[in-house]
Scaffold this motif. Structure first.
Motif, PDB file in Angstrom:
ATOM      1  N   GLU A  18      45.555 -10.079 -83.533  1.00 38.57           N
ATOM      2  CA  GLU A  18      44.387  -9.375 -82.998  1.00 38.57           C
ATOM      3  C   GLU A  18      44.708  -7.898 -82.782  1.00 38.57           C
ATOM      4  O   GLU A  18      43.897  -7.015 -83.113  1.00 38.57           O
ATOM      5  CB  GLU A  18      43.941 -10.027 -81.688  1.00 38.57           C
ATOM      6  N   LEU A  19      45.896  -7.620 -82.237  1.00 37.08           N
ATOM      7  CA  LEU A  19      46.316  -6.236 -82.023  1.00 37.08           C
ATOM      8  C   LEU A  19      46.464  -5.498 -83.355  1.00 37.08           C
ATOM      9  O   LEU A  19      45.987  -4.367 -83.508  1.00 37.08           O
ATOM     10  CB  LEU A  19      47.636  -6.209 -81.257  1.00 37.08           C
ATOM     11  N   ARG A  21      45.100  -6.077 -86.255  1.00 38.96           N
ATOM     12  CA  ARG A  21      43.806  -5.822 -86.884  1.00 38.96           C
ATOM     13  C   ARG A  21      43.059  -4.708 -86.176  1.00 38.96           C
ATOM     14  O   ARG A  21      42.401  -3.882 -86.820  1.00 38.96           O
ATOM     15  CB  ARG A  21      42.982  -7.115 -86.890  1.00 38.96           C
ATOM     16  N   TYR A  22      43.175  -4.662 -84.849  1.00 36.50           N
ATOM     17  CA  TYR A  22      42.502  -3.578 -84.125  1.00 36.50           C
ATOM     18  C   TYR A  22      43.106  -2.222 -84.491  1.00 36.50           C
ATOM     19  O   TYR A  22      42.371  -1.258 -84.754  1.00 36.50           O
ATOM     20  CB  TYR A  22      42.590  -3.776 -82.613  1.00 36.50           C
ATOM     21  N   GLN A  25      41.904  -1.084 -87.827  1.00 30.61           N
ATOM     22  CA  GLN A  25      40.487  -0.728 -87.918  1.00 30.61           C
ATOM     23  C   GLN A  25      40.136   0.501 -87.081  1.00 30.61           C
ATOM     24  O   GLN A  25      39.031   1.037 -87.202  1.00 30.61           O
ATOM     25  CB  GLN A  25      39.632  -1.925 -87.476  1.00 30.61           C
ATOM     26  N   SER A  26      41.063   0.941 -86.237  1.00 31.00           N
ATOM     27  CA  SER A  26      40.819   2.114 -85.384  1.00 31.00           C
ATOM     28  C   SER A  26      41.355   3.354 -86.073  1.00 31.00           C
ATOM     29  O   SER A  26      41.643   3.349 -87.270  1.00 31.00           O
ATOM     30  CB  SER A  26      41.498   1.907 -84.028  1.00 31.00           C
ATOM     31  N   THR A  54      46.577  -6.364 -92.146  1.00 31.88           N
ATOM     32  CA  THR A  54      46.112  -4.976 -92.144  1.00 31.88           C
ATOM     33  C   THR A  54      45.930  -4.522 -93.586  1.00 31.88           C
ATOM     34  O   THR A  54      46.502  -5.106 -94.509  1.00 31.88           O
ATOM     35  CB  THR A  54      47.104  -4.042 -91.423  1.00 31.88           C
ATOM     36  N   LEU A 316      47.172  -4.617 -76.221  1.00 30.90           N
ATOM     37  CA  LEU A 316      45.874  -4.472 -76.877  1.00 30.90           C
ATOM     38  C   LEU A 316      44.924  -3.626 -76.030  1.00 30.90           C
ATOM     39  O   LEU A 316      44.242  -2.734 -76.545  1.00 30.90           O
ATOM     40  CB  LEU A 316      45.262  -5.848 -77.147  1.00 30.90           C
ATOM     41  N   LYS A 320      43.352  -0.014 -77.158  1.00 33.07           N
ATOM     42  CA  LYS A 320      41.917   0.257 -77.199  1.00 33.07           C
ATOM     43  C   LYS A 320      41.552   1.495 -76.392  1.00 33.07           C
ATOM     44  O   LYS A 320      40.754   2.341 -76.845  1.00 33.07           O
ATOM     45  CB  LYS A 320      41.147  -0.957 -76.686  1.00 33.07           C
ATOM     46  N   GLU A 324      39.989   4.680 -78.283  1.00 37.47           N
ATOM     47  CA  GLU A 324      38.572   4.926 -78.039  1.00 37.47           C
ATOM     48  C   GLU A 324      38.298   6.077 -77.075  1.00 37.47           C
ATOM     49  O   GLU A 324      37.221   6.675 -77.125  1.00 37.47           O
ATOM     50  CB  GLU A 324      37.922   3.640 -77.519  1.00 37.47           C
TER      51      GLU A 324
END
Length: 331
Positions: A18-19, A21-22, A25-26, A54, A316, A320, A324
């Motif tokens: 999950e980390l 992929r984030y 995508q960031s 990734t 994670l 974020k 962000e």
């Protein structure tokens, strides 16, 4: 401005995916995993997960040392990661530290790291290599599966001689010097001497300022969480502590109280002696506005590549917040 994130591979596989992929995508440009022997999951297992989950971000270790595995095995592993990721891997080397001491090794000598870089580059040609020294033997050794011959090699370092070697031999240098302008200048000067020795300009290298830190909505809690890693930096980097103007008696008190690792319970005594100035000198700590202010100081000092090494279990969540609430300010 480039941004990357380094994590200890401590999350279970599903959480780590999950980390990864984030991050992909960031707006992060790099995703690094610390090669910490027994402190986390096995780095090449998790780099494989990263490569397969990734598509964009560059990936690698921050960093791999020449002691716990034969350097040729490390390069073979990273060539495989490069193939799995479609040519996005970077090999990053260093001397090792507390993570190798628990296995009975000392910090690698300069010549041992040099051998790893030089013989690694030779192996990447795909030609057989014969080499023998006190610490490394290669007998008709050959990498048989290569995604590319120009796999980038970076150096992670803090000491002046290692930084100079990085400037001389590597494609990039990840330097850990804290956030103080004088410390940044000193580290870059060390790298520049090495680059000049090789007839290269400093501008031809990717120079990444790697900073430990904790980001959170609770500013005080985030800063307090960074006291242990700041104590570790004060203890292991006395040159940078002096350059940053930390009083000698304060630094000596922290160093005398420090024992073990930055993440162990034995570091609490030293952490209690860490001042706000030490936190600000050696970490990024606080809420997103604190991070923006800290990175603005780094950009004013000429930094163009930031590597964030989050301190804390919620990797994670911190990734974020950074992606962000901080990165957009600089894009």
């Amino acid at each position: 401005m480039s941004f990357g994130i380094t994590v200890l591979p401590t999350d279970p596989p599903d959480r780590f995916i999950e980390l990864a992929r984030y991050v992909d995508q960031s707006d992060f440009d790099f995703f690094w995993l610390a090669d910490t022997s027994l402190y986390g999951r096995y780095v090449y297992n998790y780099l494989t997960l990263c490569a397969l989950n990734t598509t964009r971000v560059k990936i690698g270790t921050n960093c791999t040392h020449p002691l716990t595995r034969n350097p040729a095995v490390n390069f073979n592993a990273m060539a495989g990661i490069d193939e799995l990721s479609g040519g996005r891997a970077i090999m990053t080397v260093g001397t090792g530290g507390g993570t190798v001491k628990e296995l009975g090794y000392g910090v690698a000598k300069l010549k041992t790291v040099r051998e790893m870089i030089e013989q690694g580059r030779a192996l990447l040609t795909g030609e057989p290599i014969a080499y023998e020294s006190e610490t490394l033997t290669l007998r008709n050794a050959k990498l048989r599966f290569l995604a590319r011959h120009d796999l980038p090699i970076y150096m992670t370092a803090s000491g002046p001689k290692m930084l100079e070697m990085g400037g001389e031999l590597c494609d990039g240098v990840i330097y850990m010097a804290g956030t103080d302008r004088n410390c940044i200048a000193a580290a870059q000067a060390d790298i520049g001497r090495g680059a000049a020795k090789a007839g290269r300009s400093l501008e031809s290298l990717d120079l990444a300022c790697c900073v430990f830190g904790t980001i959170g909505e609770d500013r005080d809690a985030a800063r307090d969480h960074c006291r242990s890693i700041a104590a570790w930096m004060v203890t292991t980097q006395p040159r940078f502590a002096a350059l940053a103007g930390i009083p000698e008696e304060q630094a000596a008190a922290v160093s005398q109280a420090f024992s073990g690792s930055a993440h162990g319970p034995e570091s609490k005594k030293a952490a209690a002696l860490v001042t706000d100035a030490m936190i600000d000198t050696f970490t990024l700590a606080g809420d997103p506005s604190d991070f923006i202010a800290g990175i603005e100081r780094l950009t004013d000092a000429g930094v163009t590549h930031i590597e964030f090494f989050p301190e804390g279990e919620n990797q994670l969540g911190m990734a974020k917040l950074f992606a962000e609430r901080v990165i957009p300010h600089f894009r």
